[in-house]
Design a protein around this motif. Sequence first.
Motif, short mmCIF file in Angstrom:
data_model
loop_
_atom_site.label_atom_id
_atom_site.label_comp_id
_atom_site.label_asym_id
_atom_site.label_seq_id
_atom_site.Cartn_x
_atom_site.Cartn_y
_atom_site.Cartn_z
N SER A 30 -12.76 -2.78 55.35
CA SER A 30 -12.54 -3.84 54.36
C SER A 30 -11.76 -4.99 54.98
N SER A 31 -10.78 -4.66 55.82
CA SER A 31 -9.99 -5.68 56.48
C SER A 31 -10.85 -6.53 57.42
N ASP A 32 -11.70 -5.87 58.19
CA ASP A 32 -12.55 -6.59 59.13
C ASP A 32 -13.51 -7.54 58.40
N LYS A 33 -14.10 -7.05 57.29
CA LYS A 33 -15.05 -7.88 56.54
C LYS A 33 -14.34 -9.06 55.91
N LEU A 34 -13.17 -8.79 55.32
CA LEU A 34 -12.43 -9.86 54.67
C LEU A 34 -11.98 -10.90 55.69
N ARG A 35 -11.49 -10.46 56.81
CA ARG A 35 -11.05 -11.37 57.86
C ARG A 35 -12.18 -12.28 58.31
N ARG B 104 -14.58 -17.94 57.84
CA ARG B 104 -15.70 -18.88 57.69
C ARG B 104 -15.55 -19.80 56.48
N ASP B 105 -14.53 -19.54 55.66
CA ASP B 105 -14.35 -20.33 54.44
C ASP B 105 -13.62 -21.63 54.77
N LYS B 106 -14.32 -22.75 54.68
CA LYS B 106 -13.75 -24.04 55.05
C LYS B 106 -12.80 -24.60 53.99
N ASN B 107 -12.75 -23.96 52.81
CA ASN B 107 -11.89 -24.46 51.74
C ASN B 107 -10.47 -23.93 51.83
N ILE B 108 -10.24 -22.97 52.73
CA ILE B 108 -8.90 -22.40 52.85
C ILE B 108 -8.04 -23.33 53.70
N GLY B 109 -6.91 -23.72 53.14
CA GLY B 109 -6.05 -24.66 53.85
C GLY B 109 -4.93 -24.00 54.62
N PHE C 270 4.43 -3.29 42.80
CA PHE C 270 4.36 -4.75 42.86
C PHE C 270 4.17 -5.28 41.43
N VAL C 271 5.26 -5.63 40.79
CA VAL C 271 5.22 -5.97 39.36
C VAL C 271 4.54 -7.30 39.10
N ASN C 272 4.79 -8.29 39.94
CA ASN C 272 4.31 -9.64 39.66
C ASN C 272 3.32 -10.17 40.70
N THR C 273 2.73 -9.29 41.49
CA THR C 273 1.82 -9.72 42.55
C THR C 273 0.37 -9.67 42.07
N PRO C 274 -0.43 -10.71 42.34
CA PRO C 274 -1.85 -10.68 41.97
C PRO C 274 -2.59 -9.54 42.66
N ILE C 275 -3.46 -8.87 41.90
CA ILE C 275 -4.26 -7.76 42.42
C ILE C 275 -5.73 -8.11 42.31
N VAL C 276 -6.46 -7.95 43.40
CA VAL C 276 -7.92 -8.07 43.40
C VAL C 276 -8.46 -6.66 43.61
N VAL C 277 -9.28 -6.18 42.68
CA VAL C 277 -9.71 -4.78 42.72
C VAL C 277 -11.23 -4.70 42.81
N THR C 278 -11.71 -3.68 43.51
CA THR C 278 -13.13 -3.37 43.52
C THR C 278 -13.29 -1.86 43.43
N GLY C 279 -14.53 -1.38 43.41
CA GLY C 279 -14.77 0.06 43.30
C GLY C 279 -15.59 0.41 42.08
N ALA D 166 -18.56 -10.76 49.67
CA ALA D 166 -18.48 -12.21 49.52
C ALA D 166 -17.75 -12.60 48.24
N LYS D 167 -17.98 -11.84 47.16
CA LYS D 167 -17.31 -12.14 45.90
C LYS D 167 -15.81 -11.91 46.01
N ILE D 168 -15.44 -10.80 46.63
CA ILE D 168 -14.01 -10.50 46.81
C ILE D 168 -13.34 -11.58 47.67
N ALA D 169 -14.01 -11.97 48.76
CA ALA D 169 -13.45 -12.99 49.64
C ALA D 169 -13.30 -14.33 48.92
N LYS D 170 -14.25 -14.65 48.04
CA LYS D 170 -14.18 -15.91 47.29
C LYS D 170 -12.98 -15.90 46.35
N ILE D 171 -12.74 -14.76 45.70
CA ILE D 171 -11.59 -14.65 44.80
C ILE D 171 -10.29 -14.80 45.58
#
Length: 318
Positions: free
Chosen positions: A36-41, A46-51, A98-107, A263-268
């Motif tokens: 998952s780390s390799d795919k996300l990385r 490749r995302d040009k919108n990340i600053g 992690f009480v206040n940290t954003p979570i992105v979940v899949t599965g 791709a959806k997870i990376a976009k989020i």
Amino acid sequence: MMLWCLALTLSQPVAASSNIVDILIIDVDAISAQKSSDKLRSLLARDKNIGSPSLAISVLAVNLAAPIGPQLVAMKKHMAGILYVTTPLLVPHVRKAFVNTPIVVTGVVDARQSDRQELLFLEDKLVTGYLFQQTPLAKRISHLARLCTGITKIGYITTREAKKTPKFDEFIEQERASLHKLGITVDVIFVDRLSEITALPDLVRSKRIGALDIVYTQFATDHFSALLTSVKQAAVPYVFSLPQAVNRGAAFSVYTAMDAKDAKIAKIIAGLINGEPVHSFPVEIQTSQTLAVRYSEFSKIKSCDADRAIRLATVRLE
């Protein structure tokens, strides 16, 4: 428990308030977490919108069979800005650390049972993600019954570890009730020993089982060749719960489509890095079903219509 860190440097200008965005990937398997780390990385690179000029991606494997308390303590040592959790089962535990940290979940999630613990995250305003509706056993068998005649009794093959999951017996009874309407009964068969794989053909004959539903467990993955050989010797129609089985030579699979998940997870995550609020990405649960057929194998099962199966299939392999 295993922990390591990967650094990802991007060439885009700085647009974030900090020089480093820390992303922690939490999984129940260290190898899966690394993938998952390799795919996300790769996708974020490749995302040009990340600053942000620099991302730190760490992975943490959590053992659900071990006491969660000490593992929560280990989680709390991480300074994560975004959490990527690869199974909804972990979300309630992660939130305690992690009480206040954003979570992105899949599965995979069974959205039919609203009281299941993993659905509690839907009320958490800091959780988003892309999930997959578990394809019910009864649905898989109903698809198989459309293509194969004479199915009145099926063997549901899984491991003994599955019986430890919450409400396993209730799940089986619900599936039995659904299949009863089709005139089909269910025998649960636990297979997590090599001797039980080789005994399958005799068991199928002695119990007069007319078809098999096979959960693509880790045990099935590790011993796939032996399992598939035994299933073929049983000479009855069968269906797997994931497409990997068909890719590896099985005849038929019914599963929830997982196209474009990475791709959806990376976009989020890219949106969160750029400061977009979590609520702008509502939790999406994919329910569309896909039929995968390997024609050369399905055509060997005498009671099945291979030509019809290949016409209906969304994934077709010769």
